[in-house]
Design a protein around this motif. Structure first.
Motif, PDB file in Angstrom:
ATOM      1  N   THR A  58       0.863  -1.191   0.000  1.00  0.00           N
ATOM      2  CA  THR A  58       0.000   0.000   0.000  1.00  0.00           C
ATOM      3  C   THR A  58       0.897   1.239   0.000  1.00  0.00           C
ATOM      4  OG1 THR A  58      -0.105   0.552   2.357  1.00  0.00           O
ATOM      5  CG2 THR A  58      -1.528  -1.261   1.620  1.00  0.00           C
ATOM      6  N   SER A  59       0.292   2.380  -0.211  1.00  0.00           N
ATOM      7  CA  SER A  59       1.097   3.603  -0.159  1.00  0.00           C
ATOM      8  C   SER A  59       1.572   3.839   1.277  1.00  0.00           C
ATOM      9  CB  SER A  59       0.333   4.797  -0.715  1.00  0.00           C
ATOM     10  OG  SER A  59      -0.947   4.902  -0.138  1.00  0.00           O
ATOM     11  N   TYR A  60       0.776   3.428   2.263  1.00  0.00           N
ATOM     12  CA  TYR A  60       1.250   3.544   3.647  1.00  0.00           C
ATOM     13  C   TYR A  60       2.459   2.629   3.851  1.00  0.00           C
ATOM     14  CZ  TYR A  60       1.614   3.588   8.666  1.00  0.00           C
ATOM     15  OH  TYR A  60       2.112   3.726   9.933  1.00  0.00           O
ATOM     16  N   HIS A  61       2.348   1.408   3.313  1.00  0.00           N
ATOM     17  CA  HIS A  61       3.445   0.437   3.458  1.00  0.00           C
ATOM     18  C   HIS A  61       4.369   0.515   2.248  1.00  0.00           C
ATOM     19  CE1 HIS A  61      -0.060  -1.049   5.753  1.00  0.00           C
ATOM     20  NE2 HIS A  61       0.847  -1.418   6.655  1.00  0.00           N
ATOM     21  N   ALA A  62       4.932   1.697   2.023  1.00  0.00           N
ATOM     22  CA  ALA A  62       5.735   1.913   0.820  1.00  0.00           C
ATOM     23  C   ALA A  62       6.956   0.997   0.788  1.00  0.00           C
ATOM     24  CB  ALA A  62       6.159   3.375   0.737  1.00  0.00           C
ATOM     25  N   ASN A  63       7.501   0.690   1.948  1.00  0.00           N
ATOM     26  CA  ASN A  63       8.665  -0.207   1.973  1.00  0.00           C
ATOM     27  C   ASN A  63       8.313  -1.613   1.494  1.00  0.00           C
ATOM     28  OD1 ASN A  63      10.587   1.564   2.796  1.00  0.00           O
ATOM     29  ND2 ASN A  63      10.191   1.237   4.997  1.00  0.00           N
ATOM     30  N   VAL A  64       7.072  -2.017   1.786  1.00  0.00           N
ATOM     31  CA  VAL A  64       6.616  -3.332   1.306  1.00  0.00           C
ATOM     32  C   VAL A  64       6.549  -3.292  -0.224  1.00  0.00           C
ATOM     33  CG1 VAL A  64       4.708  -4.989   1.326  1.00  0.00           C
ATOM     34  CG2 VAL A  64       5.358  -3.802   3.444  1.00  0.00           C
ATOM     35  N   VAL A  65       6.023  -2.188  -0.751  1.00  0.00           N
ATOM     36  CA  VAL A  65       5.953  -2.056  -2.219  1.00  0.00           C
ATOM     37  C   VAL A  65       7.369  -2.182  -2.797  1.00  0.00           C
ATOM     38  CG1 VAL A  65       5.384  -0.517  -4.146  1.00  0.00           C
ATOM     39  CG2 VAL A  65       3.842  -0.657  -2.167  1.00  0.00           C
ATOM     40  N   THR A  66       8.308  -1.476  -2.202  1.00  0.00           N
ATOM     41  CA  THR A  66       9.690  -1.533  -2.701  1.00  0.00           C
ATOM     42  C   THR A  66      10.209  -2.971  -2.710  1.00  0.00           C
ATOM     43  OG1 THR A  66      10.238   0.707  -2.036  1.00  0.00           O
ATOM     44  CG2 THR A  66      12.068  -0.820  -2.233  1.00  0.00           C
ATOM     45  N   SER A  67      10.000  -3.680  -1.606  1.00  0.00           N
ATOM     46  CA  SER A  67      10.595  -5.024  -1.566  1.00  0.00           C
ATOM     47  C   SER A  67       9.891  -5.971  -2.539  1.00  0.00           C
ATOM     48  CB  SER A  67      10.652  -5.564  -0.137  1.00  0.00           C
ATOM     49  OG  SER A  67       9.425  -6.143   0.199  1.00  0.00           O
ATOM     50  N   LEU A  68       8.589  -5.768  -2.729  1.00  0.00           N
ATOM     51  CA  LEU A  68       7.874  -6.616  -3.698  1.00  0.00           C
ATOM     52  C   LEU A  68       8.314  -6.286  -5.129  1.00  0.00           C
ATOM     53  CD1 LEU A  68       4.265  -6.433  -2.164  1.00  0.00           C
ATOM     54  CD2 LEU A  68       5.792  -8.421  -2.115  1.00  0.00           C
ATOM     55  N   VAL A  69       8.472  -5.006  -5.415  1.00  0.00           N
ATOM     56  CA  VAL A  69       8.898  -4.623  -6.777  1.00  0.00           C
ATOM     57  C   VAL A  69      10.296  -5.185  -7.042  1.00  0.00           C
ATOM     58  CG1 VAL A  69       9.502  -2.673  -8.286  1.00  0.00           C
ATOM     59  CG2 VAL A  69       7.414  -2.580  -6.895  1.00  0.00           C
ATOM     60  N   LYS A  70      11.127  -5.115  -6.020  1.00  0.00           N
ATOM     61  CA  LYS A  70      12.483  -5.668  -6.170  1.00  0.00           C
ATOM     62  C   LYS A  70      12.429  -7.152  -6.515  1.00  0.00           C
ATOM     63  CE  LYS A  70      15.939  -5.371  -3.006  1.00  0.00           C
ATOM     64  NZ  LYS A  70      16.443  -4.913  -1.686  1.00  0.00           N
ATOM     65  N   SER A 123       5.444 -10.587 -13.197  1.00  0.00           N
ATOM     66  CA  SER A 123       5.229 -10.271 -11.790  1.00  0.00           C
ATOM     67  C   SER A 123       4.172  -9.191 -11.666  1.00  0.00           C
ATOM     68  CB  SER A 123       6.518  -9.746 -11.158  1.00  0.00           C
ATOM     69  OG  SER A 123       7.563 -10.657 -11.404  1.00  0.00           O
ATOM     70  N   LEU A 124       3.301  -9.383 -10.703  1.00  0.00           N
ATOM     71  CA  LEU A 124       2.231  -8.413 -10.503  1.00  0.00           C
ATOM     72  C   LEU A 124       2.264  -7.917  -9.077  1.00  0.00           C
ATOM     73  CD1 LEU A 124      -0.943  -8.071  -9.365  1.00  0.00           C
ATOM     74  CD2 LEU A 124      -0.223  -6.862 -11.424  1.00  0.00           C
ATOM     75  N   ILE A 125       2.390  -6.625  -8.917  1.00  0.00           N
ATOM     76  CA  ILE A 125       2.333  -6.038  -7.590  1.00  0.00           C
ATOM     77  C   ILE A 125       1.154  -5.078  -7.558  1.00  0.00           C
ATOM     78  CG2 ILE A 125       3.484  -4.508  -5.935  1.00  0.00           C
ATOM     79  CD1 ILE A 125       5.611  -6.582  -8.203  1.00  0.00           C
ATOM     80  N   GLU A 126       0.217  -5.386  -6.680  1.00  0.00           N
ATOM     81  CA  GLU A 126      -0.901  -4.464  -6.480  1.00  0.00           C
ATOM     82  C   GLU A 126      -0.493  -3.493  -5.388  1.00  0.00           C
ATOM     83  OE1 GLU A 126      -4.560  -6.275  -5.102  1.00  0.00           O
ATOM     84  OE2 GLU A 126      -5.538  -4.333  -4.852  1.00  0.00           O
ATOM     85  N   ALA A 127      -0.519  -2.212  -5.711  1.00  0.00           N
ATOM     86  CA  ALA A 127      -0.163  -1.203  -4.719  1.00  0.00           C
ATOM     87  C   ALA A 127      -1.420  -0.395  -4.430  1.00  0.00           C
ATOM     88  CB  ALA A 127       0.951  -0.303  -5.248  1.00  0.00           C
ATOM     89  N   ILE A 128      -1.945  -0.558  -3.237  1.00  0.00           N
ATOM     90  CA  ILE A 128      -3.173   0.158  -2.887  1.00  0.00           C
ATOM     91  C   ILE A 128      -2.842   1.616  -2.668  1.00  0.00           C
ATOM     92  CG2 ILE A 128      -5.046   0.300  -1.190  1.00  0.00           C
ATOM     93  CD1 ILE A 128      -5.203  -2.625  -1.382  1.00  0.00           C
ATOM     94  N   SER A 129      -3.560   2.456  -3.383  1.00  0.00           N
ATOM     95  CA  SER A 129      -3.267   3.879  -3.381  1.00  0.00           C
ATOM     96  C   SER A 129      -4.512   4.628  -2.936  1.00  0.00           C
ATOM     97  CB  SER A 129      -2.875   4.286  -4.808  1.00  0.00           C
ATOM     98  OG  SER A 129      -2.523   5.642  -4.868  1.00  0.00           O
ATOM     99  N   GLY A 130      -4.349   5.855  -2.537  1.00  0.00           N
ATOM    100  CA  GLY A 130      -5.519   6.635  -2.122  1.00  0.00           C
ATOM    101  C   GLY A 130      -5.812   7.735  -3.124  1.00  0.00           C
ATOM    102  N   CYS A 131      -7.096   7.836  -3.490  1.00  0.00           N
ATOM    103  CA  CYS A 131      -7.536   8.965  -4.313  1.00  0.00           C
ATOM    104  C   CYS A 131      -8.435   9.804  -3.428  1.00  0.00           C
ATOM    105  CB  CYS A 131      -8.310   8.476  -5.536  1.00  0.00           C
ATOM    106  SG  CYS A 131      -9.161   9.803  -6.443  1.00  0.00           S
ATOM    107  N   PRO A 132      -7.836  10.730  -2.654  1.00  0.00           N
ATOM    108  CA  PRO A 132      -8.673  11.520  -1.748  1.00  0.00           C
ATOM    109  C   PRO A 132      -9.674  12.382  -2.508  1.00  0.00           C
ATOM    110  CG  PRO A 132      -6.336  12.211  -1.643  1.00  0.00           C
ATOM    111  CD  PRO A 132      -6.399  11.027  -2.546  1.00  0.00           C
ATOM    112  N   THR A 133      -9.296  12.813  -3.680  1.00  0.00           N
ATOM    113  CA  THR A 133     -10.141  13.761  -4.410  1.00  0.00           C
ATOM    114  C   THR A 133     -11.477  13.160  -4.812  1.00  0.00           C
ATOM    115  OG1 THR A 133      -8.154  14.823  -5.206  1.00  0.00           O
ATOM    116  CG2 THR A 133     -10.182  15.322  -6.397  1.00  0.00           C
ATOM    117  N   TYR A 134     -11.471  11.956  -5.338  1.00  0.00           N
ATOM    118  CA  TYR A 134     -12.747  11.370  -5.788  1.00  0.00           C
ATOM    119  C   TYR A 134     -13.231  10.227  -4.916  1.00  0.00           C
ATOM    120  CZ  TYR A 134     -12.139  14.409  -9.736  1.00  0.00           C
ATOM    121  OH  TYR A 134     -11.976  15.509 -10.492  1.00  0.00           O
ATOM    122  N   TYR A 135     -12.401   9.188  -4.769  1.00  0.00           N
ATOM    123  CA  TYR A 135     -12.871   8.046  -3.981  1.00  0.00           C
ATOM    124  C   TYR A 135     -13.115   8.472  -2.542  1.00  0.00           C
ATOM    125  CZ  TYR A 135     -13.319   3.488  -1.880  1.00  0.00           C
ATOM    126  OH  TYR A 135     -13.796   2.416  -1.190  1.00  0.00           O
TER     127      TYR A 135
END
Ligand SMILES: Cc1ncc(C[n+]2csc(CCOP(=O)(O)OP(=O)(O)O)c2C)c(N)n1
Ligand code: SF4
Ligand code: SF4
Ligand code: SF4
Lengths: 377, 274, 77
Positions: free
Chosen positions: B174-186, B195-207
């Motif tokens: 997730t964007s909160y767990h950015a380090n997890v994203v980094t290690s998964l992308v690596k 390889s597929l990495i789903e990175a949960i992101s926030g859209c404050p403006t619309y969602y």
């Protein structure tokens, strides 16, 4: 080495021409009557170190071909009717992002699934206007197996030279017809490669045009890291909201073809010197026209042929000139009147224009052209 | 001068990005560059490809060979690049709508082929760029501008979809767990295959706004509160896991890679008569 | 093709460097700073007490706009 004479189908000649031109990558999706182009590419490409991939649909086919082209490979995709419709968005992408790719359409009867195994010329205007927005178009139209070979090479050369998609508008008859052709030696074939930058990477402006309006194109991976987008962009390649930049870019893209027409346009004439009547025909219909001319000449009727080889851009000037000296132009087409719209637009003032149209899935026979001409005499 | 990382891998003259304040996409984009840095990839050999959407604007800010394609088609373009030149490291960035709606077919087939592409889906559960319409990842009963009475579509689970379709490396951060994203992308880049990495992101403006989920901070807090690592989940009961989602490595099962298999065909044909 | 001259309004606080021009005031860094060394003022990140900063790097990790990052490392000071 003497030239090889071989009996082959138009679709096979297309692949042979592509390989002679330097094709190293093909991506597509099978569809009648273009399928042999995919099958023969699948067989031939790995033997020369090239790559073939059958994608999940036609959209993916052209997308993969464009992607591969960015790495420096000469690439092609081929399709028919429904698949040509699916490719339109990415044809526009290749126009604005200026990526060379050859797109073959072996035309069949439409609309929709239409007549899958029947010849037609119903996509001629789609070739010009199929993708949205103003954009440049080069479309070539062969009327024999040998010419399919030559025009496929030319399609690659023009794509490389002008950094854009080039359409090869075949039809089912040309695609499936077998003729003996003499394959020229490699040394007799003119090959054009895209111009690549040699400047230091810091100085490279990927969309700054050279004198012929075409920018130099670096291969992805060659050390020039740059951005490619389908958004309107400036010379650096980055998106821009400037109205000035948008205007300049769209005009330049279209002018690449408009201002280089003389280099691009080709046509064939037969018996036009003394002709009272001209048959305007292209693709497989031009073959029937040639037979009709023979029959009519024997009857003492002076008929000639004007055959656009480059259908887009249209060979306007020469046709206008010819129209001034003839009584009638007959335009037989396997559609309800598409290229004739250009003929009418350009030649209306100078001569009478007659249409002859067929959309039942049959070819146009020489006798039908003869009858039409005798009727309007 | 910006941080060394930003200076090295971003086209910093174009920053800050066009994204809204607090949009999660910027955090994930940075996390990807950290993975590239840690792996020491040669920038000239890295290619970043995207489709269309807010998320797909990311490559424009990155100093690699970057390609911003058409909506949904990034994986098809990327497949052409990778097959034509397997020496390139190809990273694909897509939005949830981009990848699973209009690009859904390309997505499952890229997974199936196991072609060496590292794909990061920026999942913000909505169509951001076009102003908040529901996507195939919008949770049931949530709202979008085209789901004014609540969304009745069932959402995909992107990671399950990728696994089922044959991706050989799958993970979620997730964007909160950015380090997890980094290690998964690596690890995704190191995996020779799709390889597929789903990175949960926030859209404050619309969602966020449409669904009264608060601003950027609340969206990050939600990720923090509801993500459970794979290891922690192993010790939790189904009741405890209710409403939570897993983060971390979900699949790592290498299989023969597509471009290498194709090269075998070429090599086998060498010397054979043409 | 990359132009290295970055416009910007960076302030070096030693442990932290802040570029107010890039800060969009989203509040993520301040909300998740474990020591509350930073806060938002007029929609921009500002340092409240630099001594509190442990250079944990979480603000840098989560700033969507790369407007804040950890400066010289502790052991270099
Ligand atoms: C063929 C086509 N259809 C529709 C659009 C309009 N469009 C642009 S982006 C987008 C959705 C983006 O949502 P998502 O992929 O989830 O990415 P996000 O913007 O949320 O990051 C749509 C529908 C388009 N550009 N092209
Ligand atoms: S609309 Fe949503 S996804 Fe797009 S930039 Fe804004 S916050 Fe991000
Ligand atoms: S480095 Fe850590 S302690 Fe220092 S301001 Fe950033 S988040 Fe707070
Ligand atoms: S996270 Fe970045 S943009 Fe948001 S307030 Fe902090 S410094 Fe500013």
């Amino acid at each position: 080495m003497s030239n090889k004479v071989r009996l082959m189908q138009g679709n096979e000649a297309c692949v042979e021409g592509a390989i002679a031109a330097g094709m190293k990558f093909y991506a597509g999706y099978p569809i009648t009557p273009s399928t042999e182009i995919a099958e023969i590419s699948a067989e031939r490409l790995p033997r020369i170190g090239g790559k073939f991939i059958q994608m999940e649909d036609e959209i993916a086919g052209i997308a993969a071909a464009i992607g591969a082209s960015l790495t420096g490979a000469k690439t092609m995709t081929a399709t028919s009717g429904p698949g040509f419709s699916l490719k339109q968005e990415n044809i526009g992408y290749a126009c604005i992002a200026e990526i060379p790719v050859v797109v073959v359409n072996v035309q069949r009867g439409g609309p929709s699934t239409g007549q899958p195994t029947s010849p037609a010329q119903g996509d001629m205007m789609q070739a010009k206007w199929g993708t949205h927005g103003d954009h440049p178009v080069i479309a070539l139209c062969p009327s024999s197996v040998r010419e399919t070979f030559d025009l496929t090479i030319r399609a690659f050369n023009l794509a490389e030279k002008y950094r854009m998609p080039v359409l090869l508008m075949m039809d089912e008859v040309i695609g499936h017809m077998r003729e003996k052709i003499e394959i020229p030696n490699a040394s007799e074939i003119e090959i054009v490669d895209r111009k690549r930058p040699s400047c230091p990477a810091e100085d490279y402006l990927p969309f700054k045009p050279e004198a012929n309006l075409v920018p130099l194109m670096a291969d992805f991976g060659a050390g020039y890291r740059y951005h490619v987008t389908g958004l309107v962009h400036d010379e650096t390649g980055f998106p821009s909201n400037s109205t000035d930049i948008a205007d300049k870019l769209i005009r330049r893209l279209v002018d690449k073809v408009e201002l280089n027409k003389e280099d691009i346009i080709t046509w064939e004439e037969e018996n036009t010197e003394d002709a009272d009547i001209i048959i305007f025909a292209y693709g497989c219909v031009a073959r029937a026209a040639k037979t009709a001319i023979k029959i009519l000449r024997e009857k003492g009727i002076k008929v000639g042929l004007f055959r656009p080889i480059t259908v887009w851009p249209f060979p306007e000037e020469r046709l206008i000139e010819l129209s001034k000296s003839v009584k009638t132009i007959i335009a037989p087409e396997m559609n309800l009147g598409q290229m004739v719209l250009e003929v009418e637009r350009l030649c209306n003032k100078h001569t009478k224009i007659e249409r002859l149209n067929k959309v039942n899935g049959e070819i146009i026979y020489p006798e039908e052209i003869v009858a039409k001409i005798e009727e309007v005499l | 001068m910006p941080s060394q990382l930003v200076d090295k891998y971003f086209r910093a003259e174009d920053l800050p990005q066009i994204w809204c304040p607090g949009c999660g996409h910027g955090i994930i984009t940075r996390a990807i560059t950290v993975a590239i840095e840690q792996l020491g990839l040669e920038p000239d050999k890295v290619c970043v490809v995207s489709g269309i959407g807010c998320s797909s604007r990311a490559p424009g800010y990155l100093d690699f060979n970057t390609l911003h394609t058409t909506h949904g088609r990034a994986l098809a373009f990327a497949t052409g690049i990778k097959l034509a030149n397997p020496d390139l490291k190809v990273i694909v960035i897509m939005g949830d709508g981009d990848s699973t709606a209009i690009g859904g077919n390309h997505f499952i087939h890229a997974c199936r082929r196991n072609i060496d592409l590292t794909t990061i889906i920026f999942n913000n559960n909505i169509y951001g760029m076009t102003g908040g319409q529901y996507s195939p990842l919008t949770p049931k009963f949530d709202k979008g501008t085209t789901a004014p009475y609540g969304n009745i579509d069932r959402p995909f689970d992107i990671c399950d979809l990728a696994s089922g379709a044959g991706a050989t490396y799958v993970g979620r951060g997730t964007s909160y767990h950015a380090n997890v994203v980094t290690s998964l992308v690596k690890k995704g880049i190191m995996n020779d295959g799709f390889s597929l990495i789903e990175a949960i992101s926030g859209c404050p403006t619309y969602y966020g706004r449409k669904n009264k989920k608060g601003g950027p901070v609340d969206m990050m807090q939600w990720q923090k509160d509801n993500a459970v690592t794979v290891t922690a989940a192993a010790k939790m009961t189904p009741e405890q896991l209710e409403g939570k989602f897993l983060i971390g490595e979900l699949k790592n099962k290498p299989e023969p890679e597509y471009t290498k298999e194709y090269q075998k065909i070429i090599d086998n044909l060498k010397g054979s008569d043409i | 093709m990359k132009n290295k001259s970055i416009k910007g309004n960076e302030v070096d606080h030693g442990k932290l460097i802040i570029n107010a021009d890039w800060c969009k005031g989203c509040g993520i860094c301040t909300a998740f700073c474990p020591t509350k060394a930073i806060e938002l003022k007029n929609e921009k990140v500002t340092v409240v007490d630099i001594d509190k900063c442990t250079q944990c790097g979480l603000c840098e990790l989560r700033c969507p706009d790369y407007a804040i990052y950890v400066g010289r490392k502790k052991n270099e000071q």
